[in-house]
Write an enzyme that holds these catalytic residues in place. Structure first.
Site, PDB file in Angstrom:
ATOM      1  CE1 TYR A 108     -17.551   2.360  24.778  1.00 26.72           C
ATOM      2  CE2 TYR A 108     -16.347   2.176  22.591  1.00 26.72           C
ATOM      3  CZ  TYR A 108     -17.257   1.556  23.308  1.00 26.72           C
ATOM      4  OH  TYR A 108     -18.102   0.747  22.802  1.00 26.72           O
TER       5      TYR A 108
ATOM      6  CE  LYS B 243       4.880  -0.384  -1.502  1.00 28.32           C
ATOM      7  NZ  LYS B 243       6.355  -0.072  -1.563  1.00 28.32           N
TER       8      LYS B 243
HETATM    9  C1  LIG Z   1       6.835   1.169  -2.306  1.00 29.75           C
HETATM   10  C2  LIG Z   1       7.780   1.366  -3.121  1.00 29.75           C
HETATM   11  C3  LIG Z   1       7.872   2.203  -3.965  1.00 29.75           C
HETATM   12  C4  LIG Z   1       6.613   3.365  -4.325  1.00 29.75           C
HETATM   13  O1  LIG Z   1       7.078   4.417  -3.218  1.00 29.75           O
HETATM   14  P1  LIG Z   1       6.164   5.585  -3.239  1.00 29.75           P
HETATM   15  O2  LIG Z   1       6.861   6.687  -2.689  1.00 29.75           O
HETATM   16  O3  LIG Z   1       4.793   5.398  -2.882  1.00 29.75           O
HETATM   17  O4  LIG Z   1       6.086   6.239  -4.778  1.00 29.75           O
HETATM   18  C5  LIG Z   1       8.928   2.294  -4.977  1.00 29.75           C
HETATM   19  N1  LIG Z   1      10.118   1.430  -4.690  1.00 29.75           N
HETATM   20  C6  LIG Z   1       9.970   0.756  -4.032  1.00 29.75           C
HETATM   21  C7  LIG Z   1      11.344  -0.395  -3.730  1.00 29.75           C
HETATM   22  C8  LIG Z   1       8.958   0.469  -2.740  1.00 29.75           C
HETATM   23  O5  LIG Z   1       9.087  -0.363  -1.960  1.00 29.75           O
END
Ligand SMILES: *Cc1c(COP(=O)(O)O)cnc(C)c1O
Length: 415
Positions: free
Chosen positions: A299, A69
């Protein structure tokens, strides 16, 4: 994908400016190899593959879902997904159906789960393309309706809220949700593939709530199986649980940040976990100049040189996802670690080359400034930038902006 010069995975990581790179855009199409990439997030796909193999070995016989994702946590969803599958990942995972459809459009046909929906989500397209869907409650009805329209069963994973208090079905509503899903299954509209949940504090090893969540998860699975569910995948573990709690592995684990080689455990480095950070953020130095003591920098003029020194200008800023508050973060220039001087601006920031002073500062023009990468190569760790920005490594890599080209290494070697 051809033109890769270094096919050995054990070879030292090439310095970003040294090795010939394969340039693959985010749709996975090979691009002409530019002579100079001024600014880039270099993504080592061999590191992704190595991490997949290390994580799979750790969780076997459980299967591994590569969570891609948020554009592969900023690394590029399609190249990462391909590399992960190539190295043996069994599933892909994303938050949104829109992300899942992008993977399907690119021709990736691996088992694929999307778990965060709204009433506007295109469930018809998900059913058409065999995208498994997380269901916390209200989604079941529109998903079953989409399945009826499309004439094929929707594959669903019911999500139980075991304590995170975010998405997921409450324990009170759980038996009714299971029953409704099994009714749809009996009618051919749904295939109840999985039960899953998400952990709240797995990165804090001394907290008791993870035990409570594991127990609640086992109870929810027992309710589903007791009602007749034939589950293929019971899954609970995220990266911190993969690395610290084997009792959470069940049939399948969901690896996000660890896939990218980053540690989810505070105070524990990637190398200690057998992981290799995949992203190096670097840019060619845009200017170097000699200034006297007392020169104000950037800045607000909140930084002044303490002695005559050389200032290097790095052409990355907060519009590129470099956090504005990370003043004082480390930057590797000319083989030495220096610090950000003064405010990070939209497009650029300044590094004071004061300690150690370079013998020939002008020679640094056009050479690499490395913000973070694999510490084994001498680069600062992404965790150091996270600390400087009062955040976590996840946020640093996922927010690297679209203006920063991703440059892929080792895209072509199969293993
Ligand atoms: C993003 C997500 C993961 C992955 O989590 P990590 O800590 O990055 O391994 C796993 N399960 C769900 C439901 C998530 O939203």
């Amino acid at each position: 994908m051809t033109g890769v010069t270094d096919r050995t995975e054990t070879a030292a990581h090439p310095a970003p400016e040294a090795a010939a790179a394969e340039h693959v855009d985010r749709a996975g199409t090979a691009q002409p190899d530019p002579r100079t990439v001024e600014r880039s997030a270099v993504v080592d796909l061999a590191a992704i593959r190595r991490n997949v193999r290390a994580l799979r070995a750790r969780v076997a016989p459980a299967a591994l879902m590569a969570v891609v994702k948020a554009d592969g946590y900023g690394h590029g969803m399609l190249p990462v997904a391909r590399a992960a599958l190539d190295a043996g990942a069994d599933w892909l995972g994303v938050a949104h159906v829109s992300e899942a459809l992008t993977l399907r459009s690119a021709g990736l046909d691996a088992p694929l789960l999307a778990w965060l929906h709204t009433p506007g989500t295109d469930f018809d397209a998900a059913v058409d393309t065999d995208v498994d869907l997380g269901v916390s409650g209200w989604e079941l009805q529109p998903i079953a309706a989409a399945a009826a329209r499309r004439g094929r069963a929707a594959r669903v994973h019911l999500k139980i809220d075991t304590g995170l208090g975010r998405n997921g079905c409450t324990a009170e509503e759980w038996p009714a949700l299971v029953r409704a899903a099994l009714d749809h299954e009996a009618a051919g509209r749904v295939r109840l593939v999985g039960v899953f949940s998400h952990l709240a504090v797995a990165d804090e090893l001394d907290r008791p709530e993870t035990d409570t969540q594991v127990a609640a998860f086992r109870a929810a699975v027992a309710v589903a199986e007791g009602a007749g569910a034939r589950l293929e995948a019971r899954h609970l573990a995220n990266s911190p649980a993969i690395l610290s709690r084997p009792d959470t592995h069940f049939d399948l684990v969901r690896a996000g940040v660890s896939l990218y080689g980053l540690s989810p455990l505070p105070g524990v480095g990637s190398a200690e976990l057998g992981l290799t950070p995949a992203m190096t953020l670097r840019a060619a130095i845009a200017n170097v100049k000699q200034v006297p003591a007392g020169q104000g920098v950037s800045y607000g003029l909140r930084y002044h040189t303490r002695a005559p020194s050389a200032l290097a200008l790095v052409p990355l800023g907060y519009a590129d996802g470099v956090p504005r508050i990370a003043a004082d973060a480390p930057v590797l220039i000319g083989g030495h670690r220096h610090r950000v001087a003064g405010r990070i601006a939209m497009d650029q920031f300044v590094v004071d080359l004061v300690d150690p002073a370079p013998a020939d500062p002008a020679a640094l023009l056009g050479t690499d400034a490395v913000l973070f990468g694999d510490p084994a190569t001498g680069a600062p760790a992404v965790e150091e930038w996270a600390a400087a920005a009062q955040t976590i490594n996840y946020e640093i890599v996922t927010r690297i902006g679209a203006r920063v080209p991703r440059e892929y290494r080792h895209a072509g070697d199969a293993r």
